[in-house]
Write a protein that holds these residues in place. Structure first.
Motif, short mmCIF file in Angstrom:
data_model
loop_
_atom_site.label_atom_id
_atom_site.label_comp_id
_atom_site.label_asym_id
_atom_site.label_seq_id
_atom_site.Cartn_x
_atom_site.Cartn_y
_atom_site.Cartn_z
N LEU A 1 70.18 22.80 10.52
CA LEU A 1 70.81 21.99 12.00
C LEU A 1 72.37 21.44 11.70
O LEU A 1 72.80 21.27 12.60
N LEU A 2 72.34 20.90 10.29
CA LEU A 2 73.59 20.20 10.17
C LEU A 2 74.81 21.01 9.71
O LEU A 2 74.98 21.78 8.84
N ASP A 3 75.74 20.79 10.78
CA ASP A 3 76.87 21.70 10.88
C ASP A 3 78.22 20.92 10.01
O ASP A 3 79.05 20.60 10.64
N VAL B 1 76.65 21.13 18.10
CA VAL B 1 75.60 20.49 18.31
C VAL B 1 74.88 21.08 19.53
O VAL B 1 74.14 20.29 20.46
N ARG B 2 74.91 22.38 19.57
CA ARG B 2 74.32 23.13 20.76
C ARG B 2 72.76 22.76 20.72
O ARG B 2 72.16 22.95 21.73
N ALA B 3 72.11 22.46 19.55
CA ALA B 3 70.67 22.31 19.55
C ALA B 3 70.11 21.06 20.30
O ALA B 3 69.05 21.13 20.61
N TRP B 4 70.91 20.15 20.58
CA TRP B 4 70.65 19.09 21.37
C TRP B 4 71.36 19.13 22.78
O TRP B 4 71.03 18.08 23.45
N ALA B 5 71.90 20.03 23.02
CA ALA B 5 72.76 20.12 24.25
C ALA B 5 71.86 20.07 25.48
O ALA B 5 72.55 19.62 26.75
N ASP B 6 70.75 20.76 25.61
CA ASP B 6 70.19 21.05 26.54
C ASP B 6 69.18 19.46 27.05
O ASP B 6 69.20 19.05 28.16
N LEU C 1 74.62 31.02 13.17
CA LEU C 1 73.84 31.87 14.54
C LEU C 1 72.72 31.14 15.12
O LEU C 1 72.73 31.10 16.07
N ILE C 2 72.06 30.55 14.19
CA ILE C 2 70.92 29.78 14.65
C ILE C 2 71.17 28.58 15.42
O ILE C 2 70.67 28.13 16.39
N ARG C 3 72.29 27.90 14.66
CA ARG C 3 72.55 26.58 15.41
C ARG C 3 73.18 27.07 16.59
O ARG C 3 72.76 26.17 17.77
#
Length: 835
Positions: A752-754, A674-679, A766-768
């Protein structure tokens, strides 16, 4: 029992406690450990186990007490470096930190041996005394200003007509979240139970223009003017010349009062800060000429709106008052509602004669004459969204959905004048027993401001709790029962007949009933769970289902108002809580649903909105803390999301509308990126940390940005075009374009869906991990195409230095809205979160 047998029995009790502990039966485990400790007072192990059990329940004081007793046993006094003694010291230090007892924690940390546990505690101690621990009295205000839902990229029209609610009121304090439903307040006089009791109404609407219309409406009633003028203001878009003149006279009276920062009436309170915007709107209405909104154009827009409306069913026929055959036909042909005959003869004899001819038959030249007359003499504010006959019908029927026998040539406007006529008579009698607090604002914002004393009120005795909070169908647009329950419950009084009322008008065919509606929005359908976690129970005063034979083509059971009664908020007892596993699955399900809404086609007249941004999850975490769930559970969950990986049996939604079965389903445990939303998540968690109770978050490593390193940024986008931009379904997507090239135009969600439904290629992985960041919490200024958002400075600096681009992305169709904008040079830092 002999001394020889006592240790053996104590050991058996301790093993029994261990068995309970492993099953999560902590109450039973605690009882067993206490009995074991009593059976063998010399043995520190039952006390150690008791400390662990108390810690897991969040009873940190009891955990410390049991640990201290164990450490005082000779075995541990002689050897504080033993593994069990070290566990007790670590657990006690953590407990002290969760209790915000920093100095006591420091004394324990000094006795802990070097290693991972010590490193984590040293970091947690440093954070506990650092800037992130400060309790800024203005922090709550800063958080209240953050957007609560995703923005619409294109603004919706600024003027809307009234709602369709029946007129009834029985209570002494009500909060209305839609000014379109003033009829409920108007009928208070004849429905009140205790004439001697003071009554407080808080009414609000998110559009100042709606509140401005209400002020003019009240002014005309206050002056006892011709009720016909109020009738047109309440129900229609266009009005005859005499009514329009009275409208503008009333508008001028209101404008002058607002200009002097005076309340227009002694029984009405408007926050001073809102008077200027209201004055501006009323001034604009007065200045609007027929060249800007020519009546012919308004009539065409009304006709188009009627053509775009859904096909009428039985309910639609009722709402459109088919018994008003002539007037309905006249409206469909000319887009105006005829006044009563006598009024028309008195105020517009020329039109009265044309209408008389119209009654006798259709002629093309007559149609042209009527159209020219209306375009010349009629006018009004542009409001294209409502069929006035549905509003008139709701007033006539008192809100019931039962049909009446048709009455030939019933005069529709007479229905409204008869309804509001008595209101003018009684309004003066109400002045000393009622206070109406009117404001323009978002329902969520106003309710939170009332709760936290961040709102200018009429007096120090203005209610902070209400007998009834009436939401109309606003929850349709702002996240359903999750939003309405979280914001409204703290303001509700307790008792039968008091509570939260709302209905569904945007998408009633989507719902089979209350439980499915809650399954979608709360991700919780069990009513006992809802009662415990949201302090509400479904009221028996409102029907759960409408009779099945009333509707021929679709289920509309949710159109009827449902009431949820307050049962009184309190922290949960140990046996009332969800298990840690179930709580985490529920919270992770909400998190994934916020991040990855299920795709939905637009436009869709019955679209189920997915409007919530990440601030909803922060408030949900706050609710869980208030319910008494252990702080170390919250710390563990926050740590996992902040690290960018969660291990869970939850999944992002796999259905457009969730069902009870989908909510209850437990998937295989999986580690999800869920790194895409971590920031965004860590930024908001760092901001919210200051309003959560001290000790809520005890983190063992550097996962949240320092508040001093958080800033508000803005990005101005080039002009772009798109369709259906009025839905609150947008996100900012930051993309590592230098490394991964231009992103796909459509269907970003699978990348985005892992999980089992996402793209599993190496490049997607890698993108995620390091190629995309998503921000859901941002405001949008359409005039300048500017997005504003808060983020940690380190994250922004990293992206600008490495060639990232930013896009606006839809999260309904998951298609790209804008071209990419290079972040370096486009982003502007506005202000720091901590000055």
């Amino acid at each position: 029992m002999s001394a020889i047998n006592a240790p053996k029995t104590a050991n058996e009790m301790r093993e029994r406690g261990n068995a309970f502990y492993k099953k999560g039966a902590l109450k039973e485990a605690i009882a067993a450990y206490e009995k074991a400790a009593a059976l063998d007072p010399a043995d520190p192990l039952p006390l150690s186990n008791l400390s662990a059990a108390h810690f897991e329940t969040g009873s940190y004081t009891d955990s410390v007490e049991a640990a201290q007793k164990a450490l005082e046993k000779p075995q541990f006094v002689a050897d504080t470096k033993s593994p069990i003694a070290q566990k007790l010291l670590v657990r006690s230090a953590k407990s002290r930190l969760h209790l915000a007892e920093v100095e006591e924690a420091k004394g324990l940390v000094d006795k802990i041996l070097p290693g991972k546990e010590l490193d984590g505690l040293v970091f947690a101690l440093k954070e506990a005394g650092g800037p992130g621990s400060a309790r800024d009295p203005e922090l709550r205000e800063k958080l209240l200003r953050l957007p609560r839902i995703r923005p619409s990229i294109q603004d919706v029209p600024d003027y809307f007509g009234p709602g369709h609610d029946k007129a009834e009121s029985l209570y002494t304090s009500e909060l209305h979240s839609s000014c379109g439903d003033e009829a409920t307040i108007h009928d208070y006089y004849k429905m009140r139970k205790n004439p001697s009791q003071k009554v407080h109404f808080t009414i609000l609407d998110h559009k100042p223009s709606v509140l401005a219309r209400v002020l003019i409406f009240f002014s005309l009633m206050q002056e006892g003017m011709d009720v016909a003028t109020d009738t047109y203001i309440f129900c229609t878009s266009l009005m005859p010349a005499e009514a329009a003149a009275k409208f503008h006279d009333a508008a001028e009276r209101i404008r002058a009062k607002l200009q002097n920062e005076e309340s227009p009436f002694k029984w009405l309170h408007i926050p001073t800060a809102q008077m200027k915007p209201l004055e501006t709107i009323i001034s604009q209405w007065k200045e609007v000429s027929k060249t800007m909104y020519p009546t012919a154009e308004v009539r065409r827009e009304i006709a188009l709106a009627l053509c775009d409306a859904p096909t009428r069913n039985d309910v639609g026929d009722y709402l459109s008052m088919p018994e008003c055959e002539l007037e309905h036909r006249f409206f469909e042909e000319f887009s105006v509602v005829l006044p009563p005959r006598e009024y028309l003869k008195k105020t517009d004899p020329e039109l009265a004669e044309l209408v008389s001819e119209y009654r006798n038959g259709y002629r093309k030249d007559l149609r042209q004459k009527i159209g020219r007359h209306l375009d010349t003499h009629w006018s009004g504010p542009p409001d294209f969204g409502f069929d006035p006959f549905s509003i008139i019908g709701a007033l006539r029927e008192g809100g019931t959905l039962l049909k009446r026998n048709r009455v030939k040539d019933l005069e529709a406007m007479t229905v409204v004048t008869k309804f509001f006529g008595p209101v003018v008579e009684v309004l003066h009698r109400l002045q000393d027993e009622v206070m109406i607090e009117a404001m323009a604002g978002d329902m969520m914002d106003v309710q939170e401001r009332i709760r936290y004393d961040r709102l200018q009120r009429p007096s120090a005795t203005s209610p902070k709790e209400y007998h009834v909070i009436h939401l109309s169908n606003i929850p349709d647009y702002i996240g359903g029962t999750l939003t309405s329950f979280m914001y409204a419950v703290p303001l509700l009084k307790q008792g039968t007949g008091t509570g939260l009322t709302a209905n569904v008008l945007r998408n009633p065919p989507r719902w089979k009933g209350v439980d499915q509606f809650n399954a979608e929005h709360l991700l919780m359908h069990d009513r006992d769970l809802i009662k415990r976690h949201f302090a509400l129970k479904f009221s028996r005063l409102t029907p759960e289902f409408l009779p099945q034979d009333m509707f021929s083509s679709m289920s509309l059971t949710m159109t009827d108002y449902k009431m949820w009664e307050s049962v009184g908020w309190r922290p949960l007892a140990l046996t009332e809580r969800m298990s840690r596993e179930n709580l985490f699955r529920w919270l992770y399900s909400h998190f994934l649903k916020l991040c990855l809404p299920f795709p939905r086609a637009v436009p869709d007249f019955t679209l189920v909105y997915a409007p919530l941004n990440m601030t909803a999850f922060m408030r949900l975490l706050g609710l869980v803390v208030e319910l008494g769930y252990p702080s170390h559970w919250i710390s563990a969950l926050v740590s996992a999301i902040a690290s960018g990986e969660i291990t869970t049996t939850a999944r992002a939604p796999r259905k457009y509308v969730m069902t009870s079965g989908a909510v209850d389903r437990t998937h295989d445990a999986k580690t999800i990126c869920v790194r895409a939303w971590a920031d965004e998540f860590t930024t908001l968690a760092a901001m919210w940390r200051g309003v959560w109770p001290a000790g809520t978050l005890v983190l063992a490593r550097d996962l949240l940005p320092s508040p001093s390193r958080i800033s508000e940024y803005s990005i101005r986008f080039p002009d772009f075009a798109g369709h259906d931009l009025n839905y609150p379904h947008f996100a900012l997507v930051f993309w590592n374009q230098r490394r991964y090239g231009e992103p796909v135009r459509n269907n970003l969600r699978p990348i985005l869906l892992d999980d089992e439904k996402g793209v599993t290629t190496e490049i997607a992985r890698l993108i995620r991990a390091d190629g995309v960041k998503v921000v859901s919490t941002f405001s949008w200024a359409r005039k300048t195409n500017t997005a504003a958002f808060w983020l940690g400075k380190d994250a922004v600096d990293e992206m600008t230095a490495n060639g990232w681009f930013v896009y606006i992305w839809r999260v309904d169709t998951w298609g790209r809205l804008t071209v990419g904008t290079p972040l370096d040079g486009a982003i502007t830092c506005k202000e720091s979160f901590v000055s």
